[in-house]
Design a protein around this motif. Structure first.
Motif, short mmCIF file in Angstrom:
data_model
loop_
_atom_site.label_atom_id
_atom_site.label_comp_id
_atom_site.label_asym_id
_atom_site.label_seq_id
_atom_site.Cartn_x
_atom_site.Cartn_y
_atom_site.Cartn_z
N GLU A 37 -31.19 33.99 -10.90
CA GLU A 37 -31.37 34.36 -9.50
C GLU A 37 -30.97 35.82 -9.26
OE1 GLU A 37 -33.10 32.75 -7.80
OE2 GLU A 37 -32.76 30.60 -7.85
N VAL A 38 -29.99 36.33 -10.00
CA VAL A 38 -29.63 37.74 -9.88
C VAL A 38 -30.81 38.61 -10.32
CG1 VAL A 38 -28.06 39.55 -10.68
CG2 VAL A 38 -27.19 37.25 -10.21
N PHE A 39 -31.45 38.24 -11.41
CA PHE A 39 -32.64 38.95 -11.89
C PHE A 39 -33.71 38.97 -10.80
CE2 PHE A 39 -36.75 39.35 -13.82
CZ PHE A 39 -36.59 40.15 -14.93
N ARG A 40 -33.97 37.81 -10.21
CA ARG A 40 -35.00 37.74 -9.18
C ARG A 40 -34.61 38.55 -7.94
NH1 ARG A 40 -35.86 31.25 -10.07
NH2 ARG A 40 -37.38 31.40 -11.77
N GLY A 41 -33.31 38.59 -7.64
CA GLY A 41 -32.87 39.41 -6.53
C GLY A 41 -33.13 40.89 -6.78
N LEU A 42 -32.84 41.36 -7.98
CA LEU A 42 -33.13 42.75 -8.33
C LEU A 42 -34.64 43.02 -8.28
CD1 LEU A 42 -30.72 43.11 -11.39
CD2 LEU A 42 -30.49 44.28 -9.19
N ALA A 43 -35.42 42.07 -8.80
CA ALA A 43 -36.87 42.27 -8.84
C ALA A 43 -37.49 42.29 -7.45
CB ALA A 43 -37.51 41.18 -9.70
N ILE A 44 -37.00 41.44 -6.54
CA ILE A 44 -37.60 41.43 -5.20
C ILE A 44 -37.22 42.67 -4.43
CG2 ILE A 44 -35.81 40.18 -3.92
CD1 ILE A 44 -39.63 39.74 -3.68
N LEU A 45 -36.05 43.24 -4.67
CA LEU A 45 -35.70 44.52 -4.07
C LEU A 45 -36.67 45.60 -4.53
CD1 LEU A 45 -31.79 44.68 -4.19
CD2 LEU A 45 -33.24 44.67 -2.15
N HIS A 90 -27.54 39.95 -16.25
CA HIS A 90 -26.51 39.24 -17.02
C HIS A 90 -25.14 39.84 -16.77
CE1 HIS A 90 -24.42 37.64 -20.63
NE2 HIS A 90 -25.25 36.63 -20.49
N ARG A 91 -25.06 41.16 -16.67
CA ARG A 91 -23.78 41.83 -16.41
C ARG A 91 -23.32 41.60 -14.97
NH1 ARG A 91 -22.38 46.00 -20.06
NH2 ARG A 91 -20.54 46.23 -18.71
N LEU A 92 -24.26 41.73 -14.03
CA LEU A 92 -23.90 41.59 -12.62
C LEU A 92 -23.56 40.16 -12.24
CD1 LEU A 92 -26.55 43.95 -10.95
CD2 LEU A 92 -24.13 44.43 -11.39
N ALA A 93 -24.05 39.20 -13.02
CA ALA A 93 -23.78 37.79 -12.70
C ALA A 93 -22.31 37.44 -12.79
CB ALA A 93 -24.59 36.88 -13.62
N GLY A 94 -21.53 38.30 -13.43
CA GLY A 94 -20.10 38.05 -13.52
C GLY A 94 -19.28 38.90 -12.58
N ARG A 126 -26.52 26.81 -15.47
CA ARG A 126 -26.06 27.41 -16.72
C ARG A 126 -26.44 28.87 -16.80
NH1 ARG A 126 -27.50 24.71 -22.09
NH2 ARG A 126 -26.09 26.36 -22.72
N PHE A 127 -27.46 29.27 -16.09
CA PHE A 127 -27.97 30.63 -16.17
C PHE A 127 -27.90 31.29 -14.79
CE2 PHE A 127 -30.85 28.36 -19.34
CZ PHE A 127 -29.97 28.55 -20.40
N PRO A 128 -26.74 31.67 -14.33
CA PRO A 128 -26.64 32.28 -13.00
C PRO A 128 -27.36 33.62 -12.91
CG PRO A 128 -24.55 32.49 -14.18
CD PRO A 128 -25.42 31.56 -14.99
N TRP A 129 -27.65 34.23 -14.05
CA TRP A 129 -28.33 35.52 -14.05
C TRP A 129 -29.79 35.40 -13.65
CZ3 TRP A 129 -31.87 34.42 -17.73
CH2 TRP A 129 -31.49 33.56 -18.78
#
Length: 338
Positions: A8-16, A260-264, A3-6
């Motif tokens: 993993e995107v958040f974690r991807g940005l954070a690990i970068l 949240h924006r990039l998840a789409g 329900r919250f695809p953002w």
């Protein structure tokens, strides 16, 4: 998670951000001190210094939502707490061995101290703080369920943070304050607030301009002090911490907005892939950086920019490759708890 695809995107940005932060610290030693390039790398390194609050913020959101929706405590402790405890103990042992092989120093009498404060290697304190958060969150879950006014979360975050700071300064000085959950109360308070309003997240994210303004104010106060402190000059520690708390908490919210924006969009897949393996990258990339650093003939002689790019690619690719192989061999839960 579906329900919250953002997430993993958040974690991807954070690990970068984590990898870039550590690489900038590594390459700061490759340029002449106090030159414009040196100051530029240092400023960027200090600016990219928000990963731990950001990860704790997102962990609070995810676990806060689960607990707020009635997740059984037995299942919670089995699926969440133990999944953090085992990797922390295992990788502390791995890095103690790595440190011995790297430097030839081993002090068994210091192991309890290193485990207590997350000092088996410089980056492992995050797992310790995340474990503390997982243990504390069930006691904070009523805040998520009752959904009090946002002012209560603000009061909780600011009040407890000030109490911790002055208690640490005047009553009992912790040897490593940043290795304790108490040093990240603002990020946790914001995470609890977001978790309590998760169904209204699109509306909450409309406040991103305010978060951007707060982040700029925080960075404007924090960065000059951080540069001074790095050069060994005395700074006002209260001002330093206050601005840093403001900056990192606001940036955590901005990362949520961006995720949240990039998840789409088209960047969702690569960023989510990085986020899915963010723990593996976090645990392994310091070892990759150190092993590259031990080889003086490559890649530094290629020049600053090519060497930095090679470090970045290898620090991401090698942990991802190992993580993928371990998943296929069904050994990932044994080594990473997931």
């Amino acid at each position: 998670m579906e329900r919250f695809p953002w997430v993993e995107v958040f974690r991807g940005l954070a690990i970068l951000e984590v990898v870039l932060h550590h690489l900038l610290g590594r390459f700061l030693r490759e340029v002449p001190p106090e030159t414009p390039l040196w100051f530029g790398i240092l400023a960027l390194n200090r600016t990219l210094h928000f990963a731990v609050p950001a990860f704790l913020f997102m962990t609070t959101v995810v676990l806060g939502v689960a607990l707020g929706r009635g997740m059984a405590l037995g299942r919670y402790f089995q699926n969440r707490v133990l999944r953090l405890l085992w990797p922390y103990l295992l990788w502390s042992g791995v890095y103690l061995l790595f440190r011995f092989l790297d430097h030839g120093a081993f002090q068994p009498e210091r192991i309890p101290h290193q485990l207590l404060w997350g000092k088996a290697y410089y980056h492992l304190y995050f797992l310790l703080v995340a474990l503390e958060l997982a243990l504390v969150l069930p006691f904070l879950a009523p805040l998520v369920r009752r959904r009090p006014h946002g002012a209560w979360f603000l009061l909780f975050g600011v009040g407890l943070t000030l109490l911790v700071y002055f208690a640490n300064r005047y009553l009992y000085r912790l040897p490593y304050p940043a290795s304790t959950l108490l040093w990240y109360v603002p990020a946790v308070a914001l995470g609890l607030y977001v978790a309590s309003r998760i169904e209204d997240l699109p509306r909450l994210l409309r406040f991103w301009p305010m978060a951007l303004l707060l982040a700029l104010v925080g960075l404007g106060g924090y960065l000059p002090l951080a540069l001074e402190a790095f050069q060994g000059r005395p700074v006002n520690t209260f001002h330093y911490q206050a601005f840093h708390w403001l900056y990192t908490t606001a940036v955590a919210f901005l990362l949520l907005f961006l995720a949240h924006r990039l998840a789409g969009g088209p960047l969702r897949a690569p960023l989510a892939f990085l986020g899915r393996y963010s723990l593996q990258i976090y645990l392994l990339h310091p070892m990759v950086i150190r092993l590259l650093e031990r080889e003086p003939t490559f890649p530094e002689p290629l020049g600053l920019k090519p060497a930095f790019l090679i470090y970045l690619v290898l620090a991401l690719f090698l942990p991802l490759l190992l993580a993928h192989l371990l998943v296929r061999a069904r050994l990932s839960p044994l080594l990473f708890g997931r």
